[in-house]
Write an enzyme that holds these catalytic residues in place. Structure first.
Site, PDB file in Angstrom:
ATOM      1  CD1 TRP A   1      -2.924  -1.398   0.377  1.00 19.42           C
ATOM      2  CD2 TRP A   1      -1.747  -2.359   2.024  1.00 19.42           C
ATOM      3  NE1 TRP A   1      -3.491  -2.626   0.644  1.00 19.42           N
ATOM      4  CE2 TRP A   1      -2.790  -3.231   1.645  1.00 19.42           C
ATOM      5  CE3 TRP A   1      -0.874  -2.737   3.049  1.00 19.42           C
ATOM      6  CZ2 TRP A   1      -2.982  -4.468   2.253  1.00 19.42           C
ATOM      7  CZ3 TRP A   1      -1.062  -3.972   3.650  1.00 19.42           C
ATOM      8  CH2 TRP A   1      -2.100  -4.829   3.258  1.00 19.42           C
TER       9      TRP A   1
ATOM     10  CD  GLU B   1       1.672 -13.579  16.719  1.00 18.26           C
ATOM     11  OE1 GLU B   1       0.826 -14.185  16.034  1.00 18.26           O
ATOM     12  OE2 GLU B   1       2.050 -12.424  16.457  1.00 18.26           O
TER      13      GLU B   1
ATOM     14  CD  GLU C   1       6.846  -8.907  11.875  1.00 17.75           C
ATOM     15  OE1 GLU C   1       8.045  -8.758  12.121  1.00 17.75           O
ATOM     16  OE2 GLU C   1       6.284  -8.402  10.897  1.00 17.75           O
TER      17      GLU C   1
END
Length: 794
Positions: free
Chosen positions: A312, A427, A430
Site C-alpha cells: 500500500w 509471534e 508480529e
C-alpha cells in the site's frame, strides 16, 4: 565533463507530499551478476522502485512515459491496458505491452538490468499510425525519500541529460535518441506532467528544481525512429552515474539482452528438476527460484530481504515504514531453505554466514534489520532466533557447511531462547506477546537441533540440558495453547488458539488458555479491540506437525483444523486460501480502500502452501494446493502476500482470488511453494526434522519430565512426577527446603557451555510440601534476600 545547462529554477517549492507506489508488483528484476548493483520493480506496466546500491535502498518512485497527440489528449502510461510477461520463464527481465484502450497506439518495452553496470535499460518501441509525442518522466526518491531531491538538466558529450542528486547519490536518465525538450519541476506545481495537462505541450523548460519532491521530464525526439533504449543509471557521484549511463547506452541493446539472459541461463540447470511435480510446466518453480536469488544483496552476500515491495505504498510517504525491503530472519531462513530444497547449497550457506556476522552479542536478532545489520524494529520474536539454528542443522545434515563452523551462532541462539522464553514478545504475525503454538514449535525443533551440535562436540551436559528444556516446552504446549472452552464451532470446545497473551515482563502470568483477553492490532478505531483469547485462532499449530512434534492424525490437530476451516478458509476461483486469524485488521478496508493502519485481513496464498504440507504429512493429495499457489501467481509469476477474498470490487481493482495492494512478490510464499514441490517429489515434508520426530512422535517414554523455574518465569506449582529445574544466567548456590525450612539443603548449580546454570530438585511425595528456596549468588557473594516457593499439585 558534464556541465549544468542553466539556472532557471522551477516554481512551487517544495512540491506536494511524496508517496510511494503500489505494493503489488508485476515484476521484479536484476542481473544475475553480482557486479550489477541494481534492482528494479514494475507495477501497472511501468518501472517503479529501483534499488541501489544495496537491495534495501529504494532510490526511485517511478519512471513512465506520457503520450500525447499535442492537441486532444495526454495519457499516463500507467493508465493504459497493460500486459507483462517474463522474457524467459526463469529470467527476471520483462516484456511489457501498454496499449491505448481505444486502439490508437501501443508502447512495447523490454526491461532488463545491465549485466554489469548499475543501470536499468528499457528498450522501447512506439507503435501507432498517428503522429504522437512521447515524454519520459522520472520521480527520484534518492536516499529513500521524496523530500530534498535536486534535479538538473546537464550537458555532456554534446547531449542533454536529466540528473538528480541527494546526499551524494546521483541518478542519470537518457536514451539512445536525444531529448528535444527537458525540464525539472516540483510535483503538483511546475512538473512536466502538470505542464502537459494544460495544453498538451511542454512549455516550461526549467534547468533545476532544488530541495523538493521533484519530477524530471524529457521529450524524446522520435523524428528518425520510434524504437530506442532508455537508460536509468545510478552512482555515488555525478560522474559515475553519467558514465554508467553513457556506457550502457553505447552497447547495442540486443548484445546486452543476450548477456543478461545467458547469466540466468548459466544457473538454471544447476537446480533440481522439480518442475515435473508442478502443474504449470515448471513456470512458477523457475520464477520462484530466480526471485529468491534476486532478493539477495550483492554486497552483503547471503543477506535476503522479504520483498522488493512497499505494501500500500501509494499511501506512504517519507515517514512510512511499511516497506518489506528488510531482513526478517524468519522470512530469510524460509527463503534459504526454499533454495536448499531446490538443490542450491551455496546460497543458504552464505545466508548462515551472514546471520552469524549479524547476530547480537546476547545471541538474539532484531525483529528486522537493514542489510548492514542496523536494527529497524527492535521487537523480540523467538522464532526468528530459532530459525538460524534449523538452517545450520540442515546444512550440517546435507554436508554443506564446508569449512564454516556455526557452533557459536547455534549455542548463543539456543541460550537466548532459553533465557528469554518461553513467552515471546511477538509471534510470527508480529503483533502479540505470549505463548504461541507456532513459535513454540520452532523453538522446540531448534533446541533439539542445538543439542545435536552439542553431542557432536562431546558436551553431554549441555546436550541433555537443551533436550530437557525442549521437553519442558513440548510438555507445556497444550497446557498453554489449547482451550477447552472454545465457542467458534459447536461440538469442538477443545482446540489450539492463536496465542495465549501474557506480558513477558510478568514472571508469574496467568497461563490458563481459557482465560485472558487478546488485543488485536490494526482494528478500525471505535470497534472492539479485545476478544477472548480462546476464540482467536490461526493455523500456526501446524508447525507442530511440520517439524515432527505432533502426528498429523492427532485428534487435537484434526479438530483444530476443523475450527480453522470453519473460521478462516476462503474459497476462490483459483483454489482455497486461508486468512491469518479471525478479526485480523491487516488488509484492505471492507469497501476496498487501502490499508491505512486498519482494515480487514485477507486470504494468504502462503497459508495454502502450509496447508498443503500438512495434507502431505497426513497422506492426502497435495495437488489442489500446488495448483492453487500456481493459479494465485500473476502472469509474470509473482505470488502475492494476500488475495481478495470477497466479491469483486471493480472500482477498487479488486477481484476474488486476485492480488490486493499488499506485498507482491512475497518471498516466504515463493519459498513455501518450492518446498511444497520438493516435499511432493520426496513424499516427505522437506522441513521435517527427523530427530524431532523420533523424540516426540515415537520416543516419548524417554522424555525429561521438567518444570522450569527462572527469574523471568516463576511457576506457582508443578506436577508431582516432574523435576523442578531452577536455572539462572550466572553461577549460584541454591538453599532449599521441603519442610518449611525446618531442614535446609545447599546445592551448587551445574554449569553449561550456554552460560546457563541449573539445579534439579525432586519433590518429596511423602510430604507434599511446597519446595521453598533462595539464591546465594556466588559471583557477588550475596544472598538474594527473598524466598520463593513452588507447590506440588496433588
Amino acid at each position: 565533463m558534464s556541465t549544468f545547462r542553466g539556472v532557471r529554477t522551477a516554481f512551487g517549492w517544495p512540491g506536494t507530499e511524496p508517496r510511494w507506489t503500489h505494493g503489488n508488483k508485476d515484476g521484479v528484476g536484476t542481473a544475475r551478476s553480482t557486479s550489477s548493483h541494481i534492482w528494479f520493480t514494475l507495477a501497472r506496466g511501468v518501472l517503479t522502485e529501483v534499488y541501489f546500491p544495496t537491495v534495501d535502498r529504494p532510490q526511485l518512485r517511478e519512471l513512465q512515459y506520457l503520450i500525447t497527440d499535442g492537441e486532444t489528449f495526454c495519457h499516463q502510461e500507467r493508465d493504459l491496458e497493460s500486459q507483462v510477461a517474463p522474457i524467459a520463464r526463469h529470467v527476471l527481465g520483462y516484456q511489457v505491452n501498454n496499449a491505448d484502450p481505444k486502439g490508437r497506439y501501443r508502447i512495447s518495452k523490454e526491461i532488463i538490468a545491465h549485466p554489469q553496470l548499475p543501470c536499468v535499460l528499457q528498450h522501447t518501441r512506439l507503435e501507432s499510425a498517428m503522429p504522437l509525442q512521447l515524454y519520459a518522466t522520472c520521480e527520484p526518491r534518492l536516499g529513500g525519500g521524496g523530500w530534498g531531491n535536486n534535479g538538473y538538466v546537464i550537458e555532456v558529450h554534446g547531449r542533454q541529460v536529466l540528473v538528480a542528486e541527494k546526499g551524494g547519490l546521483w541518478l542519470a536518465m537518457g536514451a539512445t535518441v536525444p531529448f528535444s525538450r527537458l525540464s525539472c519541476g516540483y510535483i503538483g506545481y511546475s512538473d512536466g506532467a502538470e505542464d502537459l495537462r494544460d495544453n498538451y505541450k511542454l512549455d516550461w523548460e526549467f534547468d533545476q528544481a532544488l530541495e523538493g519532491n521533484i519530477l524530471l521530464t524529457g521529450q524524446l525526439d522520435l523524428t528518425s525512429t520510434r524504437e530506442f533504449t532508455m537508460g536509468l543509471a545510478f552512482g555515488s557521484g555525478r560522474q559515475s552515474a553519467v558514465t554508467a549511463l553513457l556506457q550502457a547506452l553505447s552497447m547495442p541493446y540486443h548484445k546486452l539482452r543476450t548477456k543478461f539472459v545467458n547469466q540466468w541461463d548459466y544457473h538454471r540447470e544447476r537446480i533440481h528438476p522439480l518442475g515435473d511435480i508442478s502443474h504449470d510446466n515448471g513456470a512458477l518453480y523457475h520464477t520462484s527460484h530466480s526471485l529468491l536469488i534476486a532478493h539477495q544483496d550483492k554486497t552483503y552476500l547471503g543477506a535476503m530481504i522479504a520483498s522488493l515491495s512497499i505494501p500500500w505504498g501509494e499511501n506512504l510517504g517519507d515517514d512510512g515504514s511499511g516497506g518489506y525491503h528488510l531482513v526478517w530472519t524468519r522470512d530469510m531462513i524460509n527463503s534459504a531453505t526454499g533454495l536448499l530444497a531446490a538443490g542450491d547449497e551455496a546460497t543458504p550457506l552464505k545466508a548462515l554466514v551472514y546471520l552469524a556476522a549479524s547476530q547480537q552479542a546476547d545471541g538474539g536478532f532484531p525483529q528486522n534489520f537493514w542489510i548492514n545489520g542496523d536494527a529497524h524494529w527492535p521487537g523480540i520474536q523467538l522464532d526468528e532466533v530459532a530459525f538460524p539454528i534449523l538452517l545450520a542443522w540442515r546444512l550440517k545434515e546435507a554436508g554443506a557447511l564446508w569449512d564454516f563452523d556455526p557452533y557459536t551462532l547455534v549455542m548463543r541462539a539456543a541460550a537466548y531462547l532459553i533465557n528469554h522464553g518461553p513467552a515471546t514478545q511477538q509471534e510470527r504475525w508480529e503483533e502479540n506477546s505470549g505463548y504461541s503454538p507456532s513459535t513454540l514449535a520452532v523453538n522446540i525443533a531448534a533446541l533439539i537441533c542445538a543439542a545435536a551440535f552439542a553431542y557432536d562436540r562431546g558436551d553431554m551436559t549441555t546436550a541433555t540440558f537443551l533436550e530437557g528444556y525442549a521437553d519442558f516446552l513440548e510438555s507445556h504446549v497444550d497446557a498453554w495453547t489449547v482451550t477447552t472452552e472454545g465457542t467458534l464451532v459447536p461440538g469442538i470446545p477443545r482446540h489450539y488458539i492463536r496465542i495465549l497473551p501474557v506480558d513477558i515482563n510478568d514472571p508469574s502470568p496467568n497461563e490458563n488458555p481459557n482465560q485472558g483477553i487478546l488485543f488485536v492490532a490494526n482494528r478500525k478505531p471505535g470497534t472492539p479491540q479485545g476478544f477472548p483469547a480462546k476464540d482467536i485462532v490461526d493455523a500456526g499449530f501446524l508447525e507442530l506437525v511440520r517439524y515432527g512434534i505432533r502426528k498429523p492424525d492427532d485428534p487435537l490437530i484434526v479438530d483444530s483444523l476443523k475450527v480453522v476451516d470453519a473460521v478462516l478458509k476462503a474459497e476462490t476461483p483459483f483454489g482455497p486460501a486461508w486468512r491469518r486469524y479471525n478479526h485480523d485488521g491487516y488488509g484492505e478496508q471492507p469497501d476496498g480502500k487501502p490499508y491505512v493502519g486498519w482494515g480487514q485481513g485477507r486470504a494468504w496464498p502462503l497459508l495454502a502452501g502450509e496447508r498443503g504440507h500438512y495434507e502431505l504429512a497426513a497422506g492426502h493429495d497435495v495437488t489442489p494446493f500446488i495448483r492453487a499457489m500456481e493459479r494465485f501467481a500473476s502472469p509474470a509469476g509473482m505470488l502475492p502476500e494476500q488475495v481478495w477474498d470477497e466479491s469483486d470490487l471493480p472500482d477498487a481493482d479488486l477481484r476474488l482470488g486476485k492480488p490486493t495492494g499488499s506485498a507482491m512478490p512475497l518471498m516466504w510464499a515463493h519459498a513455501e511453494y518450492i518446498k511444497l514441490l520438493r516435499s511432493a517429489r520426496d513424499c516427505l515434508v522437506f522441513d521435517l526434522i527427523e530427530p524431532v520426530a523420533q523424540r516426540y512422535r515415537y520416543g516419548r517414554q524417554a522424555l525429561h519430565q521438567l518444570e522450569v523455574w527462572k527469574l523471568n518465569r516463576q511457576p506457582k506449582d508443578m506436577r508431582k512426577d516432574a523435576l523442578l529445574r531452577v536455572q539462572a544466567m550466572v553461577p549460584f548456590r541454591l538453599r532449599w527446603s521441603e519442610d518449611d525450612w525446618l531442614t535446609i539443603q545447599d546445592t551448587n548449580s551445574t554449569p553449561t557451555s550456554l552460560g546457563i546454570h541449573f539445579v534439579d530438585l525432586k519433590p518429596n511425595l511423602e510430604r507434599w510440601s511446597p519446595i521453598r528456596f533462595t539464591f546465594y549468588w556466588t559471583g557477588e557473594s550475596r544472598w538474594e534476600g527473598r524466598d520463593y516457593e513452588v507447590a506440588i499439585r496433588h
